[in-house]
Design a protein around this motif. Structure first.
Motif, short mmCIF file in Angstrom:
data_model
loop_
_atom_site.label_atom_id
_atom_site.label_comp_id
_atom_site.label_asym_id
_atom_site.label_seq_id
_atom_site.Cartn_x
_atom_site.Cartn_y
_atom_site.Cartn_z
N ALA A 155 6.25 -20.15 -26.96
CA ALA A 155 7.05 -21.25 -27.52
C ALA A 155 8.19 -21.60 -26.56
CB ALA A 155 7.60 -20.87 -28.88
N ALA A 156 8.85 -20.56 -26.03
CA ALA A 156 9.98 -20.76 -25.11
C ALA A 156 9.55 -21.64 -23.94
CB ALA A 156 10.49 -19.41 -24.61
N LYS A 157 8.44 -21.26 -23.31
CA LYS A 157 8.00 -21.99 -22.11
C LYS A 157 7.36 -23.32 -22.45
CE LYS A 157 6.11 -18.07 -20.65
NZ LYS A 157 5.30 -17.17 -19.81
N TYR A 158 6.78 -23.41 -23.69
CA TYR A 158 6.16 -24.66 -24.13
C TYR A 158 7.20 -25.79 -24.10
CZ TYR A 158 3.21 -27.82 -26.85
OH TYR A 158 2.45 -28.89 -27.25
N ASP A 159 8.42 -25.44 -24.50
CA ASP A 159 9.47 -26.47 -24.59
C ASP A 159 10.36 -26.49 -23.35
OD1 ASP A 159 11.02 -28.49 -25.64
OD2 ASP A 159 12.37 -27.11 -26.68
N LEU A 160 9.73 -26.40 -22.19
CA LEU A 160 10.48 -26.37 -20.93
C LEU A 160 11.30 -27.66 -20.72
CD1 LEU A 160 11.05 -24.86 -18.35
CD2 LEU A 160 8.89 -25.66 -17.41
N LYS A 161 10.71 -28.78 -21.10
CA LYS A 161 11.40 -30.07 -20.96
C LYS A 161 12.69 -30.07 -21.80
CE LYS A 161 9.69 -34.81 -20.76
NZ LYS A 161 8.56 -35.64 -21.27
N GLY A 162 12.57 -29.58 -23.02
CA GLY A 162 13.73 -29.49 -23.91
C GLY A 162 14.79 -28.55 -23.33
N ALA A 163 14.31 -27.46 -22.69
CA ALA A 163 15.23 -26.50 -22.08
C ALA A 163 16.06 -27.19 -20.99
CB ALA A 163 14.47 -25.33 -21.50
N MET A 164 15.41 -28.08 -20.23
CA MET A 164 16.14 -28.82 -19.19
C MET A 164 17.22 -29.70 -19.82
SD MET A 164 14.86 -27.68 -16.48
CE MET A 164 15.67 -28.70 -15.27
N MET A 165 16.90 -30.30 -20.96
CA MET A 165 17.88 -31.16 -21.64
C MET A 165 19.06 -30.33 -22.16
SD MET A 165 16.84 -34.26 -21.48
CE MET A 165 15.35 -34.85 -20.68
N ARG A 166 18.79 -29.08 -22.48
CA ARG A 166 19.87 -28.22 -22.98
C ARG A 166 20.78 -27.70 -21.88
NH1 ARG A 166 15.59 -26.99 -26.49
NH2 ARG A 166 14.93 -25.15 -25.32
N LEU A 167 20.42 -27.96 -20.61
CA LEU A 167 21.31 -27.60 -19.49
C LEU A 167 22.59 -28.43 -19.53
CD1 LEU A 167 19.04 -27.35 -16.32
CD2 LEU A 167 20.22 -25.47 -17.42
N GLY A 168 22.47 -29.67 -20.05
CA GLY A 168 23.57 -30.64 -20.00
C GLY A 168 24.67 -30.30 -20.95
N PRO A 169 25.52 -31.27 -21.33
CA PRO A 169 25.44 -32.70 -21.01
C PRO A 169 25.90 -33.07 -19.58
CG PRO A 169 27.39 -32.27 -22.34
CD PRO A 169 26.64 -30.97 -22.22
N ALA A 170 26.73 -32.25 -18.94
CA ALA A 170 27.18 -32.61 -17.59
C ALA A 170 26.07 -32.30 -16.58
CB ALA A 170 28.44 -31.84 -17.24
N GLY A 171 26.09 -32.96 -15.45
CA GLY A 171 25.04 -32.80 -14.46
C GLY A 171 25.16 -31.54 -13.60
N PHE A 172 26.34 -30.91 -13.58
CA PHE A 172 26.53 -29.83 -12.60
C PHE A 172 25.63 -28.62 -12.87
CE2 PHE A 172 29.70 -28.85 -15.80
CZ PHE A 172 29.56 -27.49 -15.95
N ALA A 173 25.27 -28.39 -14.15
CA ALA A 173 24.41 -27.26 -14.46
C ALA A 173 23.03 -27.49 -13.83
CB ALA A 173 24.28 -27.07 -15.96
N PHE A 174 22.56 -28.74 -13.87
CA PHE A 174 21.28 -29.08 -13.26
C PHE A 174 21.36 -28.93 -11.74
CE2 PHE A 174 18.28 -32.40 -11.58
CZ PHE A 174 17.11 -31.73 -11.91
N GLU A 175 22.48 -29.31 -11.15
CA GLU A 175 22.68 -29.14 -9.69
C GLU A 175 22.61 -27.65 -9.33
OE1 GLU A 175 25.73 -32.93 -9.87
OE2 GLU A 175 26.50 -31.03 -9.10
#
Lengths: 286, 286
Positions: free
Chosen positions: A77-97
């Motif tokens: 389940a954890a890996k299934y929602d990888l896209k959602g996990a990326m969205m939870r990195l935010g809201p600021a962009g620096f975590a994604f950087e």
């Protein structure tokens, strides 16, 4: 999906558009998330039998995750929602950087985030400066989007390229080191004219599913570079503690003992045990 | 302003920031709008005596226009609110593109709006393609803003320059005609790094008050290229009729008889008389 009577079921995606429900997509995502074929088929079939016309894809996702939990596969389940996990990195962009800098390190680059570099005409903040062992240097621009249906359009590609030009000219004028190339990276999609422009200018782009053979999702999955936000037994408080300690990848946690995690972050004993345990499962180390 | 007791009065500008009220600005704007010095001093003094701490500049503007109307100078009021007139061109940007194309014609360019041009890598919609008699050709990018406190930042300047580069390379590849330069135009402001970047790259910029010696407001005032939206005795319906008939400048209306205007737009007799009369006054033809 096709019911036996032959009717198609249409669902509403993140952009609010109607699209045909695709049972095969659930199947493939389960397999990519680590399920064996039988489990993936079982889940996909159950989901298909519950999907109704007009259902939102977000609702279908929750249903799928619930089913995976139910059959004792929370790590899938954890890996299934990888896209959602990326969205939870935010809201600021620096975590994604920061996250993408770690991804680049994994594929052989030395990286520095948010570097101030003097070009010919302007001073630029470069999201990631990445260098190979052969001292090839790249300017990486990260475009983090908080909304799954969002995309990166051609204006962003144009201005990124203009920055690269300014750095290239800056190097000729002796103002900054040489940059050998430019990357544009996003957690969502690029419009088709960005793909065209990047191909034409030799700018490397990497989106969630672009390019097909070397996308961000593929890179994360193949190298098991899951962000800590895939972990489902983690709350906001723990997520912040982990981020403050510079822990961005599940793998880093999977390599620790619960005691080490506790010492590093101050997370309580029981919670630290749970987090390390889930991280181990997600990374396939049991 | 300074009261006799020495206290400053602070007002709230369009950006929501506190700034010192400047009686001299009212005086100068009145003069620029065509008032003689005595009238300008009278108005500025009256306004200053009514301004209170914390008043919004929009409120002060309305007060000033009311005073100008009251002393029988509605044509000065029209020109006084030139900035507001530019905002009334919107909400879409194409009216500003059409308007600025007419401004460029006045200063010697042949213009075409919204031209599709094939660059090396992309197809671009160029807001205005402007040519001199000597066949020098310019790419003009218009950035229309609906909000007075808004500005054009460096990303817009960078992507505009990247487009110009793509057209330049497109010309070399034989895909499009030669472009000899690039303009970036706005009805508001440019950030300071845009000024720096444009100077460095040789990109011409024109904003409401930038550059000091050749700004958009100065060009409009010196050449009397007032948009029809300065007219105060005009309603939305009439404004749309005029725009549909391709009438964007007061001057074009001032050159017509009310009958011609009626025939061209279908505006009723009385209204047509009023509009032509105000346009004549605004353009200084009585």
């Amino acid at each position: 999906m096709l019911f036996e009577c032959g009717f198609l079921v249409f669902v509403i995606n993140a952009r609010g558009e109607r699209e045909e429900f695709d049972e095969g997509k659930v199947l493939r995502t389960c397999i990519r998330a680590g399920a064996d074929r039988a489990t993936a088929e079982e889940i996909a079939h159950k989901v298909a039998s519950r999907v109704r016309d007009g259902m939102h894809t977000q609702h279908i996702l929750k249903m799928t995750l619930g089913l995976l939990d139910k059959i004792g596969k929370p790590e899938i389940a954890a890996k299934y929602d990888l896209k959602g996990a990326m969205m939870r990195l935010g809201p600021a962009g620096f975590a994604f950087e920061n996250f993408f800098a770690e991804v680049m390190q994994e594929i052989g680059y030395a990286t520095k985030v948010r570097q101030i570099v003097q070009g010919l005409c302007l001073t630029h903040e470069v999201d990631i400066v990445a260098e190979t062992k052969d001292q090839e240097r790249f300017m990486v621009e990260c475009k983090y989007r908080n909304y799954a249906g969002d995309y990166v359009g051609v204006k962003d590609a144009l201005y990124t390229y203009a920055r690269f030009i300014d750095l290239t000219e800056g190097h000729i004028a002796g103002k900054c080191p040489r940059f050998d190339g430019v990357w544009l990276v996003t957690n969502t999609k690029f419009s088709s004219d960005v793909e065209e422009y990047a191909r034409c200018k030799g700018m490397k782009i990497m989106g969630w599913k672009q390019p097909k053979d070397a996308s961000l999702s593929e890179l994360i999955e193949s190298k098991k570079l899951y962000p800590i936000t895939v972990l489902r037994l983690i709350d906001n408080f723990a997520q912040k503690k982990l981020a403050s300690a510079g822990l961005l990848l599940c793998r880093d946690i999977a390599q620790m003992s619960p005691e080490q995690l506790r010492n590093l972050t101050g997370i309580a004993k029981k919670k630290a045990n749970t987090i390390v345990d889930e991280a181990l499962k997600v990374c396939g180390v049991e």
